[in-house]
Design an enzyme around this catalytic site. Sequence first.
Site, PDB file in Angstrom:
ATOM      1  N   LYS A   1       0.886  -1.161   0.000  1.00 32.53           N
ATOM      2  CA  LYS A   1       0.000   0.000   0.000  1.00 32.53           C
ATOM      3  C   LYS A   1       0.925   1.211   0.000  1.00 32.53           C
ATOM      4  O   LYS A   1       1.291   1.749   1.044  1.00 32.53           O
ATOM      5  CB  LYS A   1      -0.938  -0.022   1.227  1.00 32.53           C
ATOM      6  CG  LYS A   1      -2.033   1.018   1.146  1.00 32.53           C
ATOM      7  CD  LYS A   1      -3.121   0.753   2.163  1.00 32.53           C
ATOM      8  CE  LYS A   1      -4.048   1.952   2.313  1.00 32.53           C
ATOM      9  NZ  LYS A   1      -4.773   2.332   1.107  1.00 32.53           N
TER      10      LYS A   1
HETATM   11  N1  PMP Z   1      -7.636  -1.163  -3.241  1.00 35.00           N
HETATM   12  C1  PMP Z   1      -7.050   0.033  -3.034  1.00 35.00           C
HETATM   13  C2  PMP Z   1      -6.313   0.680  -4.152  1.00 35.00           C
HETATM   14  C3  PMP Z   1      -7.151   0.658  -1.787  1.00 35.00           C
HETATM   15  O1  PMP Z   1      -6.577   1.853  -1.581  1.00 35.00           O
HETATM   16  C4  PMP Z   1      -7.879   0.039  -0.749  1.00 35.00           C
HETATM   17  C5  PMP Z   1      -8.008   0.710   0.589  1.00 35.00           C
HETATM   18  N2  PMP Z   1      -6.905   0.404   1.415  1.00 35.00           N
HETATM   19  C6  PMP Z   1      -8.462  -1.206  -1.007  1.00 35.00           C
HETATM   20  C7  PMP Z   1      -8.332  -1.783  -2.254  1.00 35.00           C
HETATM   21  C8  PMP Z   1      -9.231  -1.938   0.067  1.00 35.00           C
HETATM   22  O2  PMP Z   1      -8.344  -2.341   1.070  1.00 35.00           O
HETATM   23  P1  PMP Z   1      -8.800  -2.511   2.591  1.00 35.00           P
HETATM   24  O3  PMP Z   1     -10.046  -3.322   2.563  1.00 35.00           O
HETATM   25  O4  PMP Z   1      -7.662  -3.227   3.202  1.00 35.00           O
HETATM   26  O5  PMP Z   1      -9.022  -1.155   3.137  1.00 35.00           O
END
Ligand code: PMP
Length: 290
Positions: free
Chosen positions: A159
């Site tokens: 991320k």
């Molecule tokens: N894809 C992207 C590009 C994101 O930024 C997020 C948010 N973190 C997600 C998917 C979903 O991830 P999560 O459920 O871990 O928040």
Amino acid sequence: MSGIPFDQREGWIWLDGEFVEWSQARLHVLSHGLHYASTVYEGERVYNGKIFKLREHSERLYRSAQLMDFAIPFELAELEAASHELLQRNNVSDGYLRPVAWRGSEMISTSARFNRVHVAIACWQWPSYFDPAARMAGIRLKTATWRRPPPSSSPFEAKASGHYQIATLSKHDAENSGYHDALMLDWRGHVAEATSANVFFVKGRTLYTPVPDCFLNGITRQTVIELARALDYQVVEATILPAQLGDFDECFLTGTAAEITPVQSIDEQHYRPGDACRQFIAAYTSTVNA
Ligand code: PMP
């Protein structure tokens, strides 16, 4: 513009091991993280004073840093303890936490092997307005022209800030055309995800979702897959082509911030958020509040 700019709010921010006043949580303009996107972060939600899936988020932060070839100079337990203390200091019971780690200013070049890694955690009150009726209207998505790159072109499991360049471009383009968000395809032209959330489709008692082989396998996505079993839905991780978007009854997004967000349309394709969206919203709400 909505609300007070984030650098002008009040409270405490944890920065490099200390709690500092919000306005004093600064970095230098010659920071590697700013120029070269050597930055990783997390988005976490707190419900009733409890950070949902904190350990999973913490582990992803460390893994993201490792994928960007740097190490977070604090123990995981120390960051988690700081997060809890920060919530108390800022009096946040239902809100959002943003841990972030970035390379500092020792070197400004593509090589950054001597740069100190900085870490900060901020949080703010941001209640989840789970008004199911309002949510059930659903949001409208526009297919983006930018595509998620192949796994050979980016450390997609991180991320990391750099990945959000095309997300912001795509989101702006969608908003400029009157949509809420963009649906991003991957480099092959397969359906991938929204700009900051994963995507699910429903047909009967089966959930379909793209294989996370070039985008984040979200923590909410994994939670929904677990909930699906309990709700007696079959889950199929599959290649989904834009030409197949008409094959489904319902569609929703998942993410820490998005939670479960029903989708009303993708371009000209319409969906009617129904029983499946309602069931997953209800199940997710009780899970995060458990
Ligand atoms: N894809 C992207 C590009 C994101 O930024 C997020 C948010 N973190 C997600 C998917 C979903 O991830 P999560 O459920 O871990 O928040």
